[in-house]
Design a protein around this motif. Structure first.
Motif, PDB file in Angstrom:
ATOM      1  N   GLY A  92       7.009 100.185  48.699  1.00 31.42           N
ATOM      2  CA  GLY A  92       6.101 101.318  48.632  1.00 31.42           C
ATOM      3  C   GLY A  92       6.552 102.528  49.413  1.00 31.42           C
ATOM      4  O   GLY A  92       5.759 103.442  49.682  1.00 31.42           O
ATOM      5  N   LYS A  93       7.846 102.584  49.783  1.00 31.02           N
ATOM      6  CA  LYS A  93       8.404 103.722  50.508  1.00 31.02           C
ATOM      7  C   LYS A  93       9.708 104.173  49.850  1.00 31.02           C
ATOM      8  O   LYS A  93      10.338 103.422  49.113  1.00 31.02           O
ATOM      9  N   CYS A  94      10.072 105.401  50.150  1.00 30.44           N
ATOM     10  CA  CYS A  94      11.299 105.964  49.583  1.00 30.44           C
ATOM     11  C   CYS A  94      12.512 105.178  50.071  1.00 30.44           C
ATOM     12  O   CYS A  94      12.692 104.969  51.278  1.00 30.44           O
ATOM     13  N   VAL A  96      15.506 106.124  50.227  1.00 30.47           N
ATOM     14  CA  VAL A  96      16.457 106.976  50.937  1.00 30.47           C
ATOM     15  C   VAL A  96      15.904 107.408  52.288  1.00 30.47           C
ATOM     16  O   VAL A  96      16.575 107.299  53.318  1.00 30.47           O
ATOM     17  N   THR A  97      14.674 107.905  52.315  1.00 30.54           N
ATOM     18  CA  THR A  97      14.124 108.492  53.535  1.00 30.54           C
ATOM     19  C   THR A  97      13.238 107.540  54.327  1.00 30.54           C
ATOM     20  O   THR A  97      12.958 107.793  55.494  1.00 30.54           O
ATOM     21  N   GLY A  98      12.757 106.482  53.700  1.00 32.54           N
ATOM     22  CA  GLY A  98      11.837 105.576  54.376  1.00 32.54           C
ATOM     23  C   GLY A  98      10.426 106.114  54.490  1.00 32.54           C
ATOM     24  O   GLY A  98       9.588 105.549  55.194  1.00 32.54           O
ATOM     25  N   LYS A  99      10.131 107.219  53.797  1.00 30.72           N
ATOM     26  CA  LYS A  99       8.820 107.858  53.895  1.00 30.72           C
ATOM     27  C   LYS A  99       7.929 107.457  52.722  1.00 30.72           C
ATOM     28  O   LYS A  99       8.424 107.130  51.638  1.00 30.72           O
ATOM     29  N   VAL A 100       6.609 107.540  52.948  1.00 34.56           N
ATOM     30  CA  VAL A 100       5.655 107.350  51.861  1.00 34.56           C
ATOM     31  C   VAL A 100       5.531 108.662  51.099  1.00 34.56           C
ATOM     32  O   VAL A 100       5.974 109.717  51.553  1.00 34.56           O
ATOM     33  N   ASP A 105       5.153 115.867  47.603  1.00 34.29           N
ATOM     34  CA  ASP A 105       6.424 115.169  47.398  1.00 34.29           C
ATOM     35  C   ASP A 105       6.140 113.706  47.069  1.00 34.29           C
ATOM     36  O   ASP A 105       6.290 112.817  47.907  1.00 34.29           O
ATOM     37  N   PRO A 106       5.729 113.447  45.841  1.00 35.11           N
ATOM     38  CA  PRO A 106       5.306 112.087  45.479  1.00 35.11           C
ATOM     39  C   PRO A 106       6.475 111.127  45.331  1.00 35.11           C
ATOM     40  O   PRO A 106       7.634 111.529  45.150  1.00 35.11           O
ATOM     41  N   LEU A 107       6.154 109.852  45.398  1.00 32.09           N
ATOM     42  CA  LEU A 107       7.134 108.805  45.103  1.00 32.09           C
ATOM     43  C   LEU A 107       7.253 108.633  43.593  1.00 32.09           C
ATOM     44  O   LEU A 107       6.256 108.672  42.876  1.00 32.09           O
ATOM     45  N   ILE A 108       8.484 108.464  43.125  1.00 35.56           N
ATOM     46  CA  ILE A 108       8.733 108.239  41.703  1.00 35.56           C
ATOM     47  C   ILE A 108       9.735 107.101  41.546  1.00 35.56           C
ATOM     48  O   ILE A 108      10.551 106.855  42.441  1.00 35.56           O
ATOM     49  N   VAL A 159      11.810 106.417  45.058  1.00 32.38           N
ATOM     50  CA  VAL A 159      12.262 107.493  45.942  1.00 32.38           C
ATOM     51  C   VAL A 159      11.273 108.654  45.893  1.00 32.38           C
ATOM     52  O   VAL A 159      10.541 108.825  44.916  1.00 32.38           O
ATOM     53  N   ARG A 160      11.263 109.431  46.947  1.00 31.79           N
ATOM     54  CA  ARG A 160      10.547 110.686  46.905  1.00 31.79           C
ATOM     55  C   ARG A 160      11.236 111.623  45.923  1.00 31.79           C
ATOM     56  O   ARG A 160      12.462 111.566  45.735  1.00 31.79           O
ATOM     57  N   LYS A 161      10.459 112.513  45.323  1.00 25.97           N
ATOM     58  CA  LYS A 161      11.020 113.431  44.344  1.00 25.97           C
ATOM     59  C   LYS A 161      12.110 114.303  44.964  1.00 25.97           C
ATOM     60  O   LYS A 161      13.163 114.548  44.355  1.00 25.97           O
ATOM     61  N   SER A 162      11.882 114.775  46.198  1.00 21.05           N
ATOM     62  CA  SER A 162      12.873 115.612  46.872  1.00 21.05           C
ATOM     63  C   SER A 162      14.135 114.823  47.195  1.00 21.05           C
ATOM     64  O   SER A 162      15.250 115.348  47.104  1.00 21.05           O
ATOM     65  N   ALA A 163      13.968 113.552  47.566  1.00 17.25           N
ATOM     66  CA  ALA A 163      15.130 112.719  47.879  1.00 17.25           C
ATOM     67  C   ALA A 163      15.952 112.437  46.629  1.00 17.25           C
ATOM     68  O   ALA A 163      17.189 112.399  46.674  1.00 17.25           O
ATOM     69  N   ALA A 164      15.267 112.236  45.483  1.00 14.70           N
ATOM     70  CA  ALA A 164      15.986 112.018  44.226  1.00 14.70           C
ATOM     71  C   ALA A 164      16.837 113.235  43.871  1.00 14.70           C
ATOM     72  O   ALA A 164      17.987 113.108  43.428  1.00 14.70           O
TER      73      ALA A 164
END
Length: 555
Positions: A92-94, A96-100, A105-108, A159-164
């Motif tokens: 349930g976390k990104c 790459v970043t380890g963030k929710v 910046d949603p998770l996808i 991943v978060r959208k920004s991280a992707a």
């Protein structure tokens, strides 16, 4: 047969000698340095270069990169059940970043890599080039995957959208921690001044966090991106530079019109008047206000790193603190002298206040606070790789002009002490005795006695000039701006960190700019050589200084 390391080094040098326009040389060098087996890649590259195929090598390598980026196709999308399983697998976390996720910046559930288009085509040379870069077994696995994509679990992650976006652009990569198949380390690798993405921890675990047997992401997708990420950025840079509109012939020296306008604008007059009154306020109150602003600056802009005792503040200000009070006094004066005698874009010193050490606390030190204006731009060290050759040429012309202006500053300090800081007092420079105060000195001969090889002819007969002392790419700021010819190009927007400035032998700024040369690229060194070549041949002095550094000076 050449040893593997010798083969790699000689081929990298061979690429440099081809004269390819920037950044195509570094792009080809990455084919070797990021390959699974650099020696295999170097041999392949060397064979083709010796056949005069430099241009086709660029075309083929660019084709391979674009096939998996802009020309790639999305792998089969997982259905809703599979997406839910992937989200549970990844905790349930990104990844790459380890963030929710957040609203902004949603998770996808996104592909790790696109499916390459064209790797299985009959384009001459591509199959062999893939084998040289990935190795034959790795290449054959990729070809098999292109023809028959595997389950979406292998090539999708949460991943978060920004991280992707950052991952697809090559700005960040995950390096696998061998021999583990699921432990990685995040590395942010932008070649330009892009902002780093925020991460919670640097050790992602790409395993099954649900412990329910869900298929894990295949490390070969993550590893392929790690090897290609810098090439993705350099190819994108090449495309951007190729599309730039070339300015009209004839370069003009830019003397920071923005700085000149701001210097005389109404706001500047107000600021000057305010700080004239502000400096009458008791020092304890000013120090208290600066500490409050420091905390506010940390919340707004983040804390500066441990090696830079400086903090960005609101209202276009910076605060710098130093336990060496004489360094702050010298920088405050140096900034006033530079603004008085030159048009160099430097910060404006607004206030300096000292705090005495607490006599009841043996660990307490006297501290000075220097408040100054902010100059725009990014350190050249962060931007040098994204500059075009024309940008470099423009920056060289600007720096020549700024060095010339510095050398025209008259010495108005102690008339009997030629070498000193801007106040006529002792010099400080990390290059000499760990920045402990030395001097001032009557002449160059006395100064040279503080250095190794003090009697070398290169340490005699040099003019004494106003010197920045720390003119390295961390202290030269550049940014994109509108030029006089109507183009938008990179140029120098500021020179910072004047705490060691003073009057030194004329070669000192050049050799200091080359200090820690192992950190700087050949491109930067060539640029600095061009800046100072106009003022004299300082190669003998650089040679003596290098011998001194290698003997332990300045370490």
């Amino acid at each position: 047969m050449a040893a593997p390391n010798d083969l790699v080094r000689s081929t990298l040098s061979l690429i440099e000698s081809t004269g390819l326009p920037y950044p195509l040389g570094p792009l080809l060098q990455l084919f070797i340095s990021e390959a699974l087996d650099p020696a295999l890649a170097a041999q392949y590259m060397k064979d083709r270069l010796q056949r005069g195929e430099a241009s086709s090598l660029v075309d083929d390598w660019s084709y391979i990169i674009e096939s998996i980026t802009k020309n790639g196709r999305a792998p089969p999308e997982p259905n809703d059940t599979e997406k839910h399983a992937i989200a549970r697998r990844d905790g349930g976390k990104c990844c790459v970043t380890g963030k929710v996720g957040t609203l902004r910046d949603p998770l996808i559930v996104a592909p790790i890599l696109l499916i390459p288009s064209g790797w299985t085509a009959d384009k001459a040379g591509i199959f062999d080039m893939l084998g040289a870069f990935f190795g034959p077994p790795y290449r054959d696995w990729w070809i098999s995957y292109v023809r028959d994509p595997v389950s979406p679990y292998y090539n999708h992650w949460l991943v978060r959208k920004s991280a992707a976006k950052a991952f697809a652009s090559g700005l960040v990569r995950l390096n696998r921690l061998y021999p583990s198949m699921i432990e990685y380390e995040v590395e942010q690798v932008p070649i330009g001044p892009e902002d780093l993405i925020e991460v919670d921890g640097t050790r992602p675990l790409l395993g099954d966090h649900s412990r329910s047997g869900i298929i894990k992401a295949d490390p070969r997708f993550v590893g392929s991106q790690a090897r290609l990420c810098k090439s993705i950025q350099y190819l994108d840079l090449h495309k951007r530079l190729s599309l730039e509109t070339l300015p009209q012939p004839g370069l003009s020296v830019m003397r920071s019109n923005i700085t000149l306008q701001n210097r005389w604008c109404l706001f500047s007059v107000f600021v000057a008047s305010f700080f004239t009154v502000w400096r009458l306020v008791p020092s304890k109150i000013r120090i208290f206000c600066y500490r409050v602003l420091q905390k506010l600056g940390e919340r707004l802009y983040g804390r500066s790193n441990d090696y830079a005792p400086v903090q960005r503040l609101p209202f276009g200000l910076y605060l710098k603190w130093n336990t060496e009070v004489d360094c702050s006094r010298n920088e405050f004066n140096a900034l006033k002298v530079v603004r008085q005698h030159t048009l160099i874009p430097a910060p404006k010193a607004l206030d300096m206040v000292d705090e005495q050490a607490n006599i009841n606390d043996p660990s307490s030190w006297p501290t000075s606070y220097l408040l100054m204006t902010r100059v725009p731009g990014f350190p050249l060290s962060r931007c040098e790789k994204v500059l075009s050759e024309r940008d470099i040429e423009r920056i060289v012309i600007q720096l020549k002009d700024y060095v010339s202006q510095l050398r025209d500053i008259p010495q108005s300090t102690n008339s009997d002490k030629a070498i000193c800081n801007t106040l006529g007092e002792a010099c400080r420079d990390p290059r000499i005795n760990g920045a402990a105060p030395v001097g001032p000195f009557e002449d160059e001969a006395a100064f040279s006695q503080m250095l190794r090889f003090s009697d070398d002819p290169a340490r005699r007969g040099n003019k004494i000039v106003f010197t920045h002392v720390d003119l390295n790419p961390r202290n030269i700021l550049v940014d994109q701006s509108l030029q006089l010819d109507g183009s938008i190009s990179w140029s120098v927007t500021g020179i910072v960190d004047w705490e060691f400035a003073g009057y030194y032998p004329e070669y000192w700024d050049y050799t200091k700019a080359m200090f820690e040369g192992f950190r700087w690229t050949r491109r930067y060194k060539d640029m600095i050589y061009k800046v100072f070549a106009e003022f004299g041949n300082y190669l003998p002095q650089l040679y003596v200084e290098k011998m001194s550094w290698e003997s332990g000076d300045g370490v």
